[in-house]
Write an enzyme that holds these catalytic residues in place. Structure first.
Site, short mmCIF file in Angstrom:
data_model
loop_
_atom_site.label_atom_id
_atom_site.label_comp_id
_atom_site.label_asym_id
_atom_site.label_seq_id
_atom_site.Cartn_x
_atom_site.Cartn_y
_atom_site.Cartn_z
N ASP A 1 1.45 9.96 -12.71
CA ASP A 1 0.65 9.64 -11.53
C ASP A 1 -0.44 8.61 -11.86
O ASP A 1 -1.00 8.60 -12.96
CB ASP A 1 0.01 10.93 -11.01
CG ASP A 1 -0.85 10.71 -9.78
OD1 ASP A 1 -0.31 10.27 -8.76
OD2 ASP A 1 -2.06 10.98 -9.86
N GLU B 1 4.12 5.67 -11.59
CA GLU B 1 3.65 5.32 -10.26
C GLU B 1 2.61 4.23 -10.46
O GLU B 1 1.44 4.51 -10.68
CB GLU B 1 3.05 6.53 -9.54
CG GLU B 1 2.74 6.24 -8.08
CD GLU B 1 1.33 6.64 -7.66
OE1 GLU B 1 0.98 6.41 -6.49
OE2 GLU B 1 0.58 7.17 -8.50
#
Length: 738
Positions: A420, A473
Site C-alpha cells: 500500500d 500501489e
C-alpha cells in the site's frame, strides 16, 4: 532473623534501590543464586550463596525448604546457604510465596536460566538481515532444561527497564523485569509456567525521562479482540493440507498465467444473521464457493493484520504479525488460506509498510524514543493520515518489516503482497508544502532509504519464496517499479495501473455524447502499457468517500447504467494486464461500500444486477480459458490495434493474441447500435461470437451477429480480410476464428 544492612552491604551494592525504582537493566546480576562471602556470620568461615527473589506483593516466601527473609523496607526476600546446601538445590528451583490475601503460589524462578538469544541472532538483527527474526523476538512457548514456559524478547534500546506484565503477575511491572543483551537493545526473559493463551504486554521505563508505560509486542502473533489490546501467547498446531498448491506455486509463471483478483474486505463481504462477523472458517467456505463460481483466480484481502478501528479497514495496523482476532484465531486464518489453496484459489494480502498509527499502546514512540519512526516530523509523520512513517534507514526497522512480509508468506502461506501507498514512501515531499520536508543527502526529493528498503524487500521475497508476487500501489510515473533491481528498478512483480483506472473511469462517467472528445482516454494506455507489469485495478478506493458505486457513476437511465457497467467490466477483462475488482462491483451494488455492513446480496435477485453478475462471470471464464488474454499481458506482441481512430462513433477494435490464438474485440461506447460496421480481420474463415455483452442473458437488448460471421476477401483497416458486424449499444463483441 532479620538480615542486617551491614551484612548485605557488599552483596546488595545498591541493587535494592534500583530494583525498587524499576531501573535495573539486568536483574539476573542480583536475583537468583549467586556466590557471596558470608564468613562474618558463619562460624565455619566458609563461603556461601545468596538466594534472592523480588516479590512486591508477597508476605512470606521460601525456596526448596529454605525460608527467605524480607530485607527490611524492601520487597526483596533473601536467604544465605552454604556450598553443601547449594549442591542440593535444583538448577531451576521453585519459589513459593504467600500473598497478603493468604493465597499461596509457586513458580520456578525465571532468574535461574541462561540467556536464550544467541550472538548470531543479535548480530544479524542489528545488521537488518535476520529474516526469521520473528522466531527470536516476541513470545514463544518453549521447554528449556525440561521446564515449560514462555520465552519473551523485545527490542527497546532506549529503555532503562523492560518487564513482562500480564494476568499471571497482576500486571505488576516489578514482578518480571527482563535482562538486556549487551548493547543490542534487545531484552529477554524466560518465564516458567506460562503457556499458550496467557495475555501479556511489556512495561517499559524510558531511560531519559523515567516515564513508565505499557506496550503491545511488535512481534505478537495473536492479539485480543478489540477494544482490548493485550497480546496473546500463541502456539500453532495447525496441519497444512495445501502441499499440492505450494508445489505448483514454486513453479508459477505469473507473467504468463491468468491472474484475476477479487478484492475482499472480510468484515463486510457477508455478515452473520445477527449482523456480527463470520469466522475465518465460515467465510472460507462461502467465499471460495462464490469465487470459484464466478471464475476468479485469486482473492486479495484488505489488511487483516490486527487493527483497533473497524473504520480504518485495516490500514492503521497495530499488530503486524497477528491476523485480526475479529474473525478467529491465527490457526483459523491458516484454515482460511489452506481451504482457498485446496480449491485452487490464491490469496494475496494488502500490506501496509508505509506508515503506522499513533495509538499509545502500539509502535509509536515504542521505548519512549522515536524507535520505529523518525524523530523529525518532517520525515516521521504523515500529515494526511495522522500517522507515523517508518524509519527505513534503521537496520532493525527494515528487518522488522521484511521479516513480517516473509512471515505472512512462509508461515501463513500467503501467495503475495499488495504494498500500500508506495508513492508516499518514494517521495520525501509527498503531500507536503515547501518547508514541510527535508531533502535527501543529494538535495533531492527521493527517499533513498525507502527505495533501498523496497529493493531489499523484493529481493528477499523473490529469492526465498519462489512464485510469490509483490504488487505496488504506486500512483506516480516513477520509472521501472516492476523491473528487477539489477536493471535499476524497484523489484516489484507488478504495479497497479492507476493511470488506466483514472482515465477509464473518467471516460465512462461521461455522457456518450461527450465521449468522442475524450477518445484518447481509452487509447493512451497503449502508449505505456508495456513499460511496467501492470495490474488493472477497480478497487475499493473507487467506491468510497462519496465517489459512488461503479454503477452509480455510469450515465443514463438504469438500463444504460447497467450496460455501461457491463461494458466497463468487459473492457477491463480484455485489456492487457492482470485484473482486480472490488467485491460488490461484480453484481452492480448501487450503494457506496461501507465496512459496517454486508454487501447488498439481495440485489442478485434483481434481473438487472443478476445480468451484470453473469456478464462478469462470463468475462472471467473467457479470460481464464483463452491464453490470448493473459499469456502476453506484458508484451506488446500480445496486442494489435485494428482501429483506434473511430472517435466520432466512439468505437475501438483490437486483437489480443498468443501462439495460435487471436481474439477480435470490438467496443461500441455509445447507446446507438451500429449496423453493417465493417471491421478488419487477420485471417479468413468463420468467426464465432464468443462474447456479446448485450446478450439478453446479461440483461441486454440481444442485438448481435447470430453467433458468428464469415470473413470477406476484402482488405480493411490494415488487415487482409474483413466482415460487416452488428455492434449492439454500449457493448463489446468478441470474435474467435472457429
Amino acid at each position: 532473623m532479620q538480615i542486617s544492612w551491614q551484612t548485605l552491604g557488599k552483596v546488595l551494592q545498591g541493587n535494592i534501590n534500583v530494583l525498587a525504582q524499576g531501573r535495573h537493566h539486568d536483574p539476573f546480576l542480583f536475583l537468583g543464586c549467586h556466590p557471596v562471602d558470608i564468613s562474618e556470620e558463619n562460624k565455619h568461615k566458609e563461603n556461601g550463596w545468596s538466594l534472592s527473589v523480588w516479590l512486591p506483593t508477597a508476605e512470606k516466601a521460601e525456596v526448596e525448604g529454605h525460608e527467605l527473609q524480607r530485607v527490611e523496607n524492601s520487597d526483596l526476600f533473601m536467604a544465605f546457604i552454604t556450598d553443601k546446601q547449594k549442591l542440593a538445590l535444583p538448577k531451576h528451583y521453585a519459589v513459593k510465596w504467600i500473598e497478603a490475601d493468604a493465597s499461596e503460589h509457586e513458580m520456578v524462578s525465571p532468574y535461574t536460566f541462561l540467556p536464550q538469544l544467541g550472538e548470531l541472532d543479535l548480530h544479524l538483527f542489528s545488521e537488518g538481515r535476520h529474516w526469521q527474526v520473528y522466531d527470536v523476538l516476541g513470545a514463544h512457548p518453549k521447554v528449556i532444561d525440561g521446564i515449560s514456559g514462555v520465552q519473551f524478547a523485545v527490542w527497546a534500546p532506549a529503555a532503562e527497564r523492560v518487564s513482562v506484565v500480564g494476568d499471571f503477575n497482576g500486571w505488576h511491572g516489578l514482578r518480571h523485569p527482563m535482562r538486556v543483551n549487551g548493547g543490542s537493545g534487545v531484552w529477554e526473559l524466560f518465564i516458567p509456567g506460562l503457556h499458550a493463551g496467557d495475555i501479556y504486554k511489556f512495561e517499559i521505563r524510558n531511560r531519559q525521562s523515567g516515564h513508565c508505560f505499557t506496550k503491545t509486542d511488535p512481534y505478537a502473533v495473536s492479539m485480543e479482540h478489540r477494544p482490548k489490546t493485550g497480546c496473546v501467547v500463541y502456539q500453532s498446531d495447525y496441519q497444512w493440507n495445501d502441499q499440492a498448491w505450494l508445489k505448483q506455486l514454486a513453479e508459477f509463471d505469473w507473467q504468463k498465467s491468468p491472474i484475476n483478483i477479487y478484492e475482499v474486505h472480510l468484515g463486510s463481504w457477508q455478515r452473520a444473521d445477527d449482523g456480527g462477523f463470520l469466522s475465518y472458517r465460515e467465510i472460507a467456505h462461502r467465499l471460495v464457493e462464490y469465487v470459484q463460481w464466478m471464475g476468479y483466480t485469486h482473492i486479495e484481502l484488505l489488511p487483516i493484520s490486527e487493527h483497533p478501528l473497524d473504520e480504518s479497514w485495516g490500514y492503521q495496523t497495530t499488530g503486524y504479525f497477528a491476523p485480526t482476532s475479529r474473525f478467529g484465531s491465527p490457526d483459523d486464518f491458516r484454515y482460511f488460506v489452506d481451504y482457498c489453496h485446496q480449491h485452487n484459489i490464491g490469496v494475496f494480502l494488502d500490506w501496509v509498510p508505509a506508515h503506522f498509527p499513533k495509538d499509545e499502546f502500539a509502535l509509536g514512540r515504542f521505548d519512549g524514543s522515536a524507535l520505529y519512526e523518525h524523530e523529525d516530523p518532517r520525515k516521521g509523520e504523515h500529515q494526511d493520515w495522522g500517522t507515523y512513517i517508518f524509519n527505513f534507514g534503521r537496520n532493525e526497522v527494515r528487518n522488522f518489516l521484511i521479516s513480517n512480509a516473509l512471515y505472512w508468506i512462509k508461515e501463513l502461506h500467503i501467495d503475495g503482497l499488495r504494498v500500500d501507498a508506495v508513492a508516499s514512501m518514494l517521495y520525501l515531499d509527498y503531500s507536503r508544502e515547501d518547508g514541510q520536508w527535508l531533502p535527501n543527502e543529494h538535495g533531492g526529493r527521493e527517499n533513498l532509504e525507502a527505495i533501498d528498503f523496497m529493493r531489499n524487500l523484493n529481493e528477499q521475497v523473490h529469492a526465498q519464496c519462489p512464485g510469490a508476487v509483490v504488487m505496488a500501489e504506486e500512483s506516480t510515473s516513477w520509472p521501472m517499479v516492476s523491473r528487477p533491481n539489477w536493471m535499476g528498478g524497484l523489484g516489484f512483480s507488478m504495479k497497479w495501473n492507476m493511470g488506466w483506472m483514472n482515465d477509464t473511469l473518467d471516460y465512462f462517467e461521461k455522457e456518450p455524447i461527450y465521449r468522442p472528445y475524450h477518445h484518447n482516454q481509452l487509447t493512451f494506455s497503449q502508449v505505456y502499457a508495456y513499460s511496467e507489469n501492470f495490474v488493472l485495478p477497480l478497487s475499493h478506493d473507487e467506491v468510497v468517500h462519496l465517489k459512488g458505486s461503479l454503477i452509480a457513476k455510469m450515465p443514463g437511465d438504469d438500463w444504460q447504467k447497467a450496460a455501461n457497467l457491463r461494458l466497463l467490466l468487459a473492457y477491463q477483462g480484455l485489456h492487457p494486464g492482470k485484473k482486480l475488482l472490488f467485491m460488490g462491483c461484480e453484481f452492480a451494488q448501487w450503494g457506496e461500500w461501507s465496512e459496517a455492513r454486508s454487501l447488498d446480496w439481495h440485489l442478485c435477485d434483481d434481473a438487472l444486477n443478476r445480468g451484470v453478475q453473469l456478464l462478469a462471470k462470463s468475462v472471467n471464464e473467457l479470460y481464464k480459458t483463452h491464453p490470448a488474454l493473459y499469456e502476453r499481458d506484458f508484451e506488446s506482441s500480445g496486442f494489435e490495434w485494428i482501429d483506434c481512430h473511430d472517435y466520432q462513433q466512439s468505437i475501438l477494435s483490437f486483437i489480443r493474441q498468443a501462439d495460435n490464438q487471436k481474439l477480435i474485440c470490438v467496443f461500441n461506447f455509445t447507446p446507438v447500435p451500429r449496423e453493417n460496421y465493417r471491421i478488419g480481420l487477420p485471417q479468413a474463415g468463420q468467426y464465432i461470437e464468443v462474447l456479446n455483452s448485450d446478450s439478453e442473458l446479461f440483461g441486454g437488448s440481444n442485438k448481435g451477429n447470430a453467433g458468428y460471421v464469415f470473413s470477406e476477401d476484402f482488405a480493411w483497416m490494415n488487415q487482409p480480410y474483413s466482415a460487416e458486424l452488428t455492434l449492439p449499444p454500449l457493448s463489446v463483441v468478441v470474435l474467435r476464428l472457429g
